[in-house]
Design a protein around this motif. Structure first.
Motif, PDB file in Angstrom:
ATOM      1  N   THR A 291      72.280 -17.724  20.278  1.00  0.00           N
ATOM      2  CA  THR A 291      72.674 -16.317  20.312  1.00  0.00           C
ATOM      3  C   THR A 291      72.498 -15.794  21.727  1.00  0.00           C
ATOM      4  OG1 THR A 291      71.711 -16.161  18.100  1.00  0.00           O
ATOM      5  CG2 THR A 291      72.388 -14.095  19.135  1.00  0.00           C
ATOM      6  N   ILE A 292      73.430 -14.966  22.160  1.00  0.00           N
ATOM      7  CA  ILE A 292      73.357 -14.402  23.507  1.00  0.00           C
ATOM      8  C   ILE A 292      73.097 -12.905  23.377  1.00  0.00           C
ATOM      9  CG2 ILE A 292      74.610 -14.030  25.667  1.00  0.00           C
ATOM     10  CD1 ILE A 292      76.351 -16.544  24.681  1.00  0.00           C
ATOM     11  N   TYR A 293      72.032 -12.445  24.007  1.00  0.00           N
ATOM     12  CA  TYR A 293      71.623 -11.038  23.894  1.00  0.00           C
ATOM     13  C   TYR A 293      71.796 -10.305  25.214  1.00  0.00           C
ATOM     14  CZ  TYR A 293      69.404 -12.080  19.427  1.00  0.00           C
ATOM     15  OH  TYR A 293      69.167 -12.451  18.130  1.00  0.00           O
ATOM     16  N   THR A 294      72.263  -9.072  25.097  1.00  0.00           N
ATOM     17  CA  THR A 294      72.278  -8.178  26.246  1.00  0.00           C
ATOM     18  C   THR A 294      71.429  -6.958  25.917  1.00  0.00           C
ATOM     19  OG1 THR A 294      74.342  -7.279  25.389  1.00  0.00           O
ATOM     20  CG2 THR A 294      74.519  -8.880  27.189  1.00  0.00           C
ATOM     21  N   LEU A 295      71.201  -6.137  26.926  1.00  0.00           N
ATOM     22  CA  LEU A 295      70.351  -4.956  26.753  1.00  0.00           C
ATOM     23  C   LEU A 295      71.131  -3.814  26.103  1.00  0.00           C
ATOM     24  CD1 LEU A 295      67.622  -3.526  27.462  1.00  0.00           C
ATOM     25  CD2 LEU A 295      68.748  -2.765  29.557  1.00  0.00           C
ATOM     26  N   SER A 296      70.508  -3.163  25.141  1.00  0.00           N
ATOM     27  CA  SER A 296      71.077  -1.918  24.616  1.00  0.00           C
ATOM     28  C   SER A 296      69.935  -1.034  24.154  1.00  0.00           C
ATOM     29  CB  SER A 296      72.044  -2.195  23.469  1.00  0.00           C
ATOM     30  OG  SER A 296      71.338  -2.723  22.357  1.00  0.00           O
ATOM     31  N   ASP A 297      70.186   0.266  24.103  1.00  0.00           N
ATOM     32  CA  ASP A 297      69.135   1.189  23.668  1.00  0.00           C
ATOM     33  C   ASP A 297      68.888   1.035  22.179  1.00  0.00           C
ATOM     34  OD1 ASP A 297      69.046   2.198  26.272  1.00  0.00           O
ATOM     35  OD2 ASP A 297      70.781   3.473  25.854  1.00  0.00           O
ATOM     36  N   LYS A 298      69.984   0.759  21.467  1.00  0.00           N
ATOM     37  CA  LYS A 298      69.874   0.618  20.019  1.00  0.00           C
ATOM     38  C   LYS A 298      70.250  -0.811  19.665  1.00  0.00           C
ATOM     39  CE  LYS A 298      71.298   3.217  15.905  1.00  0.00           C
ATOM     40  NZ  LYS A 298      71.704   2.041  15.117  1.00  0.00           N
ATOM     41  N   ALA A 299      69.441  -1.458  18.847  1.00  0.00           N
ATOM     42  CA  ALA A 299      69.700  -2.857  18.510  1.00  0.00           C
ATOM     43  C   ALA A 299      71.000  -2.984  17.707  1.00  0.00           C
ATOM     44  CB  ALA A 299      68.539  -3.426  17.713  1.00  0.00           C
ATOM     45  N   SER A 300      71.716  -4.077  17.941  1.00  0.00           N
ATOM     46  CA  SER A 300      72.996  -4.286  17.253  1.00  0.00           C
ATOM     47  C   SER A 300      72.790  -4.547  15.766  1.00  0.00           C
ATOM     48  CB  SER A 300      73.759  -5.439  17.901  1.00  0.00           C
ATOM     49  OG  SER A 300      72.950  -6.614  17.931  1.00  0.00           O
TER      50      SER A 300
END
Ligand SMILES: [Zn+2]
Length: 431
Positions: A291-300
């Motif tokens: 899995t590839i994760y990027t930064l976000s304020d709210k989790a996907s």
């Protein structure tokens, strides 16, 4: 604050020693001896051979058997309640499973390297407690040298009062102030020259390390798997000669999350790739693939949120205070940079997925986002790759396989090539 902490320790010792004089002697002796003991240069480190807990929920005692006395520093930390004991680098020869079971005030404890030359023992507490006493005893009467820690139950108010109001900066090992060892080479003239040659800097960040094992399954630790993967990726990228590749860690040392980000920022890296390997608790069934994760304020999604929480706990696991460092990112300019950086991070994540899916089994939802602290550099495109699940039998077979690793790093390197070639071209044309 170190003064206050040790004062408290000494005071505690003085109180106990009123009743047991030998303690005062040995404690003073070990303190006096420590400056003349070159703990870092010596290769045969003091050996810790056994550890045990005694007592109950009101008073709990921890005893560590050693082959020589060592200097130490013990402090308490809140939220979660922990006790941290810093010692010179030790050779832990404790039976496997030591520390997984608790007793009394101690839920569990772990130990390991927290920086070159420095080991740490971190106790997870069942509730607020104070260090009533802590001392080192010299070998005597057939007993080995021992480090002893005596904990006493207190209420939260008393606990909070016993803490220093600041973030206890003395708890941050030297790596907090200086760049980590793996990076210090970046400051050499040769390295500066390499940077000056215009090559883009790629930072590879193998997660966890030292006292923080990360996820574990079937005797394999995430920290070792991702270090092997990171090294393979570095070698693969260096072979092209196109990039200057820097590892946040190249050995079994713990690096705090903020320091990993600092490495990328201080080198003005073109890309930051954090490598991890996930595990699903058995009760939650099975999951597989990268899995590839990027930064976000709210989790996907909920799983991304769980994972970010777990990864963000690394500093707590290693006995660091959780108070976030004040960031130097406050104004609107940074905000704009950050937005642009996120666009680039997402672009790289998609490119990476495109390359990886031909060689690596991907998770059924391979692109996700959440609030990972290690991805928070405002000016460096950053992704975190969970290369597989150590909790999944098939994935674990891949993770330990050199053939799989070689194919995986090749596709990653291709994605990095594609991403940076495009960025370089854009940067060139805008001049
Ligand atoms: Zn991890």
């Amino acid at each position: 604050m170190a003064g206050r902490a040790s004062q408290r320790v000494l005071l505690g010792c003085a109180l106990l020693c009123a009743a047991a004089l030998p303690c005062a002697d040995s404690s003073r002796l070990s303190a006096a001896e420590s400056p003349s003991q070159p703990t870092v240069a010596v290769t045969n480190f003091p050996i810790a051979s056994a550890a045990r807990l005694a007592g109950d929920g009101r008073q709990t005692r921890f005893i560590l058997d050693l082959d020589q006395t060592v200097s130490f520093r013990a402090v308490t930390l809140a939220d979660p309640y922990r006790v941290v004991v810093d010692v010179p680098q030790l050779n832990f020869q404790l039976p496997s499973g030591t520390g997984t079971g608790g007793r009394g005030l101690v839920k569990a404890f772990r130990y390991g390297l927290v920086m070159p030359g420095g080991s740490r023992i971190v106790f997870d507490l069942a509730g607020p407690a104070k260090i009533a006493n802590s001392y080192v005893l010299e070998a005597a009467n057939g007993q080995p040298a021992r480090l002893v820690l005596e904990l006493e139950e207190v209420d939260r108010a008393a606990f909070v009062q016993s803490l220093a109001p600041e973030n206890r900066p003395e708890l941050r090992p030297a790596v907090g102030e200086a760049p980590p060892a793996a990076v210090s080479t970046a400051a050499t003239p040769e390295a500066v020259q390499q940077k000056a040659d215009g090559r883009a800097v790629v930072v590879i960040d193998p997660g966890h390390g030292g006292i923080d094992n990360g996820t574990q399954s079937s005797g394999e630790s995430e920290k070792n798997l991702v270090l092997a993967f990171g090294r393979a990726l570095r070698d693969r990228l260096e072979k092209t000669g196109k990039y200057r590749v820097v590892m946040t860690r190249d050995d079994d040392t713990f690096i705090p999350l903020n320091d990993r980000v600092k490495v990328a920022r201080s080198l003005k890296a073109a890309l930051f790739v954090s490598i991890h390997a996930d595990a699903l608790p058995r009760a939650e069934g099975d999951a597989q693939g990268a899995t590839i994760y990027t930064l976000s304020d709210k989790a996907s999604d909920a799983e991304a949120e769980r994972l970010a929480d777990a990864e963000n706990r690394a500093d707590a696991i290693a006995g660091f205070n959780l108070a976030e460092e004040p960031t130097d990112v406050a104004d609107i300019l940074i905000d704009l940079t950050q937005r642009e950086t996120r666009t680039f991070s997402n672009r790289f994540a998609r490119l990476l997925m495109g390359e990886m899916k031909s060689t690596v089994r991907m998770h059924k939802h391979p692109l996700k986002s959440a609030g990972f602290r290690v991805l928070k550099a405002p000016d460096v495109p950053s992704v975190l790759v969970e290369i597989g699940y150590v909790s999944n039998k098939g994935d674990l077979e891949h993770l330990v396989s050199e053939g799989w690793r070689s194919r995986a790093v090749t596709s990653m390197a291709q994605a990095i090539d594609g991403f940076l070639a495009k960025r370089m071209a854009t940067a060139g044309s805008s001049n």
